[in-house]
Enzyme design. Sequence first.
Site, short mmCIF file in Angstrom:
data_model
loop_
_atom_site.label_atom_id
_atom_site.label_comp_id
_atom_site.label_asym_id
_atom_site.label_seq_id
_atom_site.Cartn_x
_atom_site.Cartn_y
_atom_site.Cartn_z
N GLU A 120 0.79 -1.23 0.00
CA GLU A 120 0.00 0.00 0.00
C GLU A 120 0.83 1.29 0.00
O GLU A 120 0.51 2.23 0.72
CB GLU A 120 -0.91 -0.02 1.22
CG GLU A 120 -0.19 0.04 2.59
CD GLU A 120 0.20 -1.30 3.18
OE1 GLU A 120 0.37 -2.26 2.41
OE2 GLU A 120 0.36 -1.40 4.41
N HIS B 269 -8.20 -4.03 -0.91
CA HIS B 269 -7.38 -4.14 0.29
C HIS B 269 -6.31 -3.03 0.33
O HIS B 269 -6.23 -2.28 1.32
CB HIS B 269 -6.73 -5.52 0.33
CG HIS B 269 -5.84 -5.75 1.51
ND1 HIS B 269 -6.28 -6.39 2.65
CD2 HIS B 269 -4.55 -5.39 1.76
CE1 HIS B 269 -5.30 -6.43 3.53
NE2 HIS B 269 -4.23 -5.83 3.01
N GLU B 270 -5.53 -2.92 -0.72
CA GLU B 270 -4.45 -1.92 -0.70
C GLU B 270 -5.01 -0.51 -0.64
O GLU B 270 -4.47 0.36 0.04
CB GLU B 270 -3.52 -2.10 -1.91
CG GLU B 270 -2.91 -3.50 -2.07
CD GLU B 270 -2.30 -4.09 -0.80
OE1 GLU B 270 -1.88 -3.32 0.08
OE2 GLU B 270 -2.24 -5.33 -0.69
N HIS C 87 -5.96 0.51 2.86
CA HIS C 87 -4.81 0.94 3.67
C HIS C 87 -4.59 2.46 3.60
O HIS C 87 -3.89 3.01 4.45
CB HIS C 87 -3.53 0.26 3.20
CG HIS C 87 -3.27 -1.10 3.79
ND1 HIS C 87 -3.20 -1.32 5.15
CD2 HIS C 87 -3.01 -2.30 3.20
CE1 HIS C 87 -2.91 -2.62 5.35
NE2 HIS C 87 -2.81 -3.22 4.19
N GLU D 98 -3.56 -4.46 9.40
CA GLU D 98 -4.05 -5.48 8.47
C GLU D 98 -5.47 -5.98 8.79
O GLU D 98 -6.24 -6.27 7.88
CB GLU D 98 -3.07 -6.65 8.40
CG GLU D 98 -1.69 -6.26 7.85
CD GLU D 98 -1.72 -5.69 6.43
OE1 GLU D 98 -2.73 -5.87 5.72
OE2 GLU D 98 -0.72 -5.05 6.05
N ASP E 78 8.39 -9.61 10.99
CA ASP E 78 7.61 -10.42 10.06
C ASP E 78 7.19 -11.77 10.63
O ASP E 78 6.38 -12.47 10.03
CB ASP E 78 8.36 -10.58 8.73
CG ASP E 78 8.40 -9.26 7.96
OD1 ASP E 78 7.82 -8.27 8.46
OD2 ASP E 78 9.00 -9.21 6.88
N TYR F 36 -4.63 -10.52 10.07
CA TYR F 36 -5.60 -10.19 9.03
C TYR F 36 -7.00 -10.65 9.41
O TYR F 36 -7.96 -9.88 9.38
CB TYR F 36 -5.21 -10.87 7.71
CG TYR F 36 -4.00 -10.29 7.04
CD1 TYR F 36 -2.72 -10.59 7.49
CD2 TYR F 36 -4.11 -9.44 5.94
CE1 TYR F 36 -1.60 -10.07 6.87
CE2 TYR F 36 -2.99 -8.91 5.31
CZ TYR F 36 -1.74 -9.24 5.78
OH TYR F 36 -0.63 -8.70 5.17
N1 BES Z 1 1.02 -4.46 3.75
C1 BES Z 1 0.77 -5.76 3.24
C2 BES Z 1 2.00 -6.46 2.77
C3 BES Z 1 3.08 -6.65 3.82
C4 BES Z 1 2.77 -7.00 5.11
C5 BES Z 1 4.39 -6.49 3.50
C6 BES Z 1 3.77 -7.15 6.06
C7 BES Z 1 5.40 -6.65 4.43
C8 BES Z 1 5.09 -6.97 5.73
C9 BES Z 1 -0.26 -5.74 2.11
O1 BES Z 1 -1.25 -4.79 2.29
C10 BES Z 1 -0.95 -7.07 2.10
O2 BES Z 1 -1.56 -7.40 3.06
N2 BES Z 1 -0.85 -7.80 1.00
C11 BES Z 1 -1.47 -9.10 0.83
C12 BES Z 1 -2.69 -9.02 -0.02
C13 BES Z 1 -3.98 -8.90 0.71
C14 BES Z 1 -5.15 -8.96 -0.25
C15 BES Z 1 -4.16 -9.88 1.83
C16 BES Z 1 -0.50 -9.98 0.09
O3 BES Z 1 0.53 -9.48 -0.37
O4 BES Z 1 -0.75 -11.17 -0.05
ZN ZN Z 2 -2.50 -5.27 3.90
#
Ligand code: BES
Ligand code: ZN
Length: 635
Positions: free
Chosen positions: A303, A327-328, A331, A350, A408, A416
């Site tokens: 995002e 989703h993005e 954010h 999230e 992480d 989520y």
């Molecule tokens: N912000 C996240 C990606 C992220 C989280 C990067 C933690 C690094 C550390 C992004 O918004 C996200 O959640 N992406 C998901 C997609 C979503 C539809 C669940 C993904 O990349 O799978």
């Molecule tokens: Zn996200």
Amino acid sequence: MTRPRLAAAIVALMLSACQTAAVAPPGATSELQVAQVLATADAADPHSFARPLEARVANVALDLTVDFAAKRVGGTATLDIERRPDAREIVLDSKGYEVSRVTDSSGRPLDYRFGARDENLGSPFIIQLRPDTKRLVITYTSAPDAEALQWLTPAQTAGKQQPFLFSQGQSIFNRSWIPTQDSPGIRQTWEARITVPAQLTAVMSAPAAADPVTQGSARTFTYRMPHPVAPYLIAIAVGDLKFQPLGPRTGVWAEPATLPAAARELEDTEKMVTAAEQLFGPYRWGRYDMIVLPPSFPFGGMENPTLTFLTPTFIAGDKSLVSLIAHELAHSWSGNLATNATWADFWLNEGTTTYAERRIVEAIYGEKVARQQVALGIDAMNKAIEDNGGAAGADTRLAVDLKGRHPDDGLTDIAYEKGAAFLRMIEANVGRERFDAFLRGWFDRHAFQPVTSAMFLADVRQYLVKGDQALEARLQLERWVYQPGIPSNTIPADPQAFTDVDAAVARAATGSLPTDLWPGWTTDERLRFLNRLPRKQEKAQLDRLNQAFGLNDIGNQEVLFAWLDLAVANRYDPAVPSLERFLTSQGRRKFVRPLLKALASDQRWGRPIAARIYPRARPIYHPMVTQELDQLGLR
Ligand code: BES
Ligand code: ZN
């Protein structure tokens, strides 16, 4: 004031200490209380070396040249700082960048040193301040293996002619290429001049501040983010990029070869922005553009403000995976306006976003689709509970303890899906109308500020519970946030969400497949079907599935993943060529990590396959993906 509330107030005070926009929270604390809580240090970000109460970065100005041959970005970072008059030094985060010089604004050198290196966090970068130092100029270059950056050869792009560079800052990767305080609670405005080979385009997560200027074989782009943002949201991409408008304030960047399909898939974006504004209040970032990256991009989406980064694997041809955009986009409120103060509260980013995503999906694609996505989410939540130690597992709490771990580690579907379920539970108890007003107020009250779990609970109590003891008891707020497992008041999935799919799953147990139904099913229905099949399958049954639905060759990458996951669990040889293609053609962590891990842990069947595929696939994977997968010992 109770202890969690005090901690919340301190975090807010501390993290936005010198920010002009900051308002002290209600019941603001005394200096003495601040000092006491800081001494216990439970409010600080354990993933940053910064000491923002002494000196903090307020603005970052980058002037960088991108050198594809050396795989380095280098130049200067000019930091405007806010400091206590008696501060002797400022502490930045660093992980691998090389500094050649630090001066103040008049060019006088300042002493600096790097502290001991931590495997996860990197090293504190400590710069001595003179009594009058307000601005620092750091001359530096990133290392060729900087964690945030992925350098792609022309062969690894869609166009095959030009190299490509992109960054991924979340969670603590930007400290490998930007010398600043890399904590989500220390918001900074920023600007950048980026010089690249003249045939390439540099885009960033901020509005363009000037037209690009070409000088000989180089071209310079200028961007400026006028709002204070968490530093993980600074992002760059450089490549052979073209832009296609989608609506008055939306558009998409991609390599020319990818652009037409990307634009078609994204045609609903402008509508989504409008729907989101109706739900969550004005969109405060100006434009909402997206960039579709090469297949190496390790996430579905990221995002980055004004410019969401996307995997090309969401392009299914039928818009069936565009909840990713919802989703993005969401954010832009949850995460980018109100930002988790530390990674322990990642669920606030999230979980709130996942809830909001489905509200946008409902507004655009209707109730049935949204209800189905909620139901898929509940399956994912239950699986995440299982994978994280069951109902008593410490990591099944929303507020996780990440001290001494990489942030992480908290990146699971708990944040989520348990997060989203928590919000749905509150909504169900207070009614949608009241909950919508609350959520909008939450974003407004905390716009451009860090937020914590304690602040969220305080707001729920102040604006929704309002002393109603029965409601307070019904909500089980502390239980949801600080205890493991799923509380008893969780709202179950609608049992009718997938009626005919679930019936087909039951029939599949007797060997009969939904051959007539499958062609008419949506992607979500297909996913429900595949993911609900018993994990243990006979080869003959997998043969029938594969033949009936063409699973080895299916184009939809989410469905393909669900199939390959099942195939690997059952050592299904006929899927191996498809698996090999999948693992060598894209690098989305959510897809490649579980498949390679499952293969690697199956000594007899899977491991030799993984050992053959991984070395071939590895060059297209992002450093943050290879870093983890290299541990499997497949090279
Ligand atoms: N912000 C996240 C990606 C992220 C989280 C990067 C933690 C690094 C550390 C992004 O918004 C996200 O959640 N992406 C998901 C997609 C979503 C539809 C669940 C993904 O990349 O799978
Ligand atoms: Zn996200």
